[in-house]
Every structure is written in C-alpha cells, then in structure tokens.
Scaffold this motif. Structure first.
Motif, PDB file in Angstrom:
ATOM      1  N   UNK A 299       0.920  -1.327   0.185  1.00 45.49           N
ATOM      2  CA  UNK A 299      -0.043  -0.138  -0.085  1.00 45.49           C
ATOM      3  C   UNK A 299       0.867   1.145  -0.027  1.00 45.49           C
ATOM      4  N   UNK A 300       2.053   1.129   0.875  1.00 43.55           N
ATOM      5  CA  UNK A 300       2.680   2.349   1.115  1.00 43.55           C
ATOM      6  C   UNK A 300       3.477   2.816  -0.446  1.00 43.55           C
ATOM      7  N   UNK A 301       4.098   1.839  -1.289  1.00 46.12           N
ATOM      8  CA  UNK A 301       4.532   1.604  -2.339  1.00 46.12           C
ATOM      9  C   UNK A 301       3.506   2.285  -3.386  1.00 46.12           C
ATOM     10  N   UNK A 302       2.395   1.721  -3.185  1.00 48.22           N
ATOM     11  CA  UNK A 302       1.100   2.413  -3.996  1.00 48.22           C
ATOM     12  C   UNK A 302       0.961   3.749  -3.903  1.00 48.22           C
ATOM     13  N   UNK A 303       0.903   4.189  -2.559  1.00 48.46           N
ATOM     14  CA  UNK A 303       0.536   5.751  -2.412  1.00 48.46           C
ATOM     15  C   UNK A 303       2.006   6.374  -2.772  1.00 48.46           C
ATOM     16  N   UNK A 304       3.139   5.998  -2.766  1.00 47.83           N
ATOM     17  CA  UNK A 304       4.315   6.750  -3.273  1.00 47.83           C
ATOM     18  C   UNK A 304       4.044   6.834  -5.038  1.00 47.83           C
ATOM     19  N   UNK A 305       3.493   5.935  -5.524  1.00 52.35           N
ATOM     20  CA  UNK A 305       3.375   5.807  -6.801  1.00 52.35           C
ATOM     21  C   UNK A 305       2.432   6.989  -7.344  1.00 52.35           C
ATOM     22  N   UNK A 306       1.203   6.827  -6.531  1.00 52.04           N
ATOM     23  CA  UNK A 306      -0.059   7.915  -6.974  1.00 52.04           C
ATOM     24  C   UNK A 306       0.597   9.364  -6.348  1.00 52.04           C
ATOM     25  N   UNK A 307       0.845   9.298  -5.258  1.00 49.57           N
ATOM     26  CA  UNK A 307       1.470  10.898  -4.789  1.00 49.57           C
ATOM     27  C   UNK A 307       2.659  11.336  -5.809  1.00 49.57           C
ATOM     28  N   UNK A 308       3.591  10.938  -6.092  1.00 50.73           N
ATOM     29  CA  UNK A 308       4.384  11.241  -7.072  1.00 50.73           C
ATOM     30  C   UNK A 308       3.915  11.630  -8.454  1.00 50.73           C
ATOM     31  N   UNK A 309       3.024  10.715  -8.766  1.00 51.66           N
ATOM     32  CA  UNK A 309       2.286  11.225 -10.122  1.00 51.66           C
ATOM     33  C   UNK A 309       1.252  12.739 -10.151  1.00 51.66           C
ATOM     34  N   UNK A 310       0.496  12.619  -8.882  1.00 49.34           N
ATOM     35  CA  UNK A 310      -0.351  13.688  -8.716  1.00 49.34           C
ATOM     36  C   UNK A 310       0.607  14.969  -8.199  1.00 49.34           C
ATOM     37  N   UNK A 311       1.791  14.695  -7.669  1.00 48.49           N
ATOM     38  CA  UNK A 311       2.673  15.843  -7.543  1.00 48.49           C
ATOM     39  C   UNK A 311       3.134  16.525  -8.923  1.00 48.49           C
ATOM     40  N   UNK A 312       3.252  15.938  -9.533  1.00 48.48           N
ATOM     41  CA  UNK A 312       3.815  16.157 -10.928  1.00 48.48           C
ATOM     42  C   UNK A 312       2.538  16.766 -11.689  1.00 48.48           C
TER      43      UNK A 312
END
Ligand code: FE2
Ligand code: FE2
Length: 197
Positions: free
Chosen positions: A24-37
């Motif tokens: 889940x944490x790795x999924x949140x990282x993936x989504x957060x980085x993409x939303x950040x961009x």
C-alpha cells in the motif's frame, strides 16, 4: 543526500510494516509522485511523505500513546480511536528518527487521516494518494479516481464523505476535526465554483 534518505526510510518502513501495508505504501508513493507532477508539487516531498505516512500504523496503543504524550494532539485525539494516532506519531518519527525538518512534509504526514482546513497542495496530494493508490479496491474507488482527473478537491471531498459515511455505518465515533476538514473542503469548492460563474 536525498537518495540516501529515501533508502534509509524505505528500509525502516518496510521492516515496520506487514507485506500488504508495505505494498500500500509503495502504491501511495506511486500515486503521490504522479499527482505531485500534475499539481506542481515537489515530487521529492511527495515521495518522502508517502513513504512515511503509515510508518507507525502497526504500533501498539501503548507505544503510540508514549509518543502522543509529547504532542499537542494528545489532548484532542486521546479519547478517539487510537488508529488516528499513527498520523501525528508518524510526523514525530519523520522529524526525530530521520531528521526531517521540512514543515510541509511533516504536516502532510500529520494530517493525512483527518485532513485540515486550508490544506496545501502537498497535503491534498498525500491524502488523495492514500485513497486512490492502485492497490485500493473498495467500493467507490473508481469514482474517486475519475474525479481526481477533474479536480483534486472534488475527489478529496468524495473521499472524506465516504470515510464519514463508513464511520457512521459502523457506529464508530468521528473525530470532529475530520468533519471540520470536510466542511472546509466543501466550502473551498463552492467558493471556487462561485468565482467561476
Ligand atoms: Fe494512514
Ligand atoms: Fe495509508
């Protein structure tokens, strides 16, 4: 330095979480980085806060409370579900175990469960990433994912409403700050729509 910090965090968080929560944490990282961009947020800050957001999720109630006693949140959160405590405790650990002093990162971790009025974009990014990361499969997640393509605030409001509804259905107490944050998000959206008409 930043790569070293990420590696240190990855190691510690992976060791502290069961496999499913690490995924889940790795999924949140993936989504957060993409939303950040997408939203002009520093992707490094999004990555660090995502990796650390659930670091204390599996601590015992007593261990969480021993840190909570050092924090102002103890007074208002003490009577509520201790599940809530992992957020401020996570922020404390980010600062004291990893030396993170950036208040945006610390606040994103601190408010990732309750939100707060006047959330900045990094806080919104982490909060929404937690709702829509690719491993999430609750009923309604697709509606949130679609809404997030239109508006991060609209998606967050849907997520907050969902959380509050679920707590009511389960006859659980609702931390008042969760409702305050939800109302603030609704007003933020209404104000913006009003300004556009
Ligand atoms: Fe969390
Ligand atoms: Fe999470």
């Amino acid at each position: 330095m930043s790569k070293e910090l990420i590696e240190r965090i990855e190691k510690a968080v992976q060791a502290a979480l069961p496999g499913k929560r690490w995924k889940h944490t790795l999924g949140v990282r993936e989504s957060a980085v993409s939303l950040a961009h997408e939203h002009g947020v520093d992707p490094f800050k999004a990555e660090v806060s995502a990796l650390l957001h659930d670091y204390a999720k599996y601590w015992s109630r007593d261990d969480l409370w021993s840190i909570m006693l050092k924090l102002p949140e103890a007074a208002e959160m003490g009577d509520f579900d201790h599940q809530l405590w992992h957020a401020p405790v996570g922020a404390y650990l980010a600062e004291h175990e990893f030396g993170i002093t950036d208040t945006e990162i610390l606040d994103a971790i601190r408010y990732h469960t309750s939100g707060r009025p006047g959330m900045n974009m990094l806080e919104k990014v982490l909060c929404l990433a937690d709702y829509i990361e690719p491993n999430r499969d609750y009923e309604g997640v697709e509606v949130l994912r679609n809404a997030s393509k239109r508006s991060i605030e609209e998606a967050l409001l849907l997520g907050m409403d969902l959380t509050i509804r679920l707590l009511i259905e389960k006859q659980k107490t609702i931390f008042p700050f969760t409702i305050i944050s939800r109302n603030a998000m609704l007003l933020e959206l209404k104000k913006r729509k009003g300004a556009n008409t």
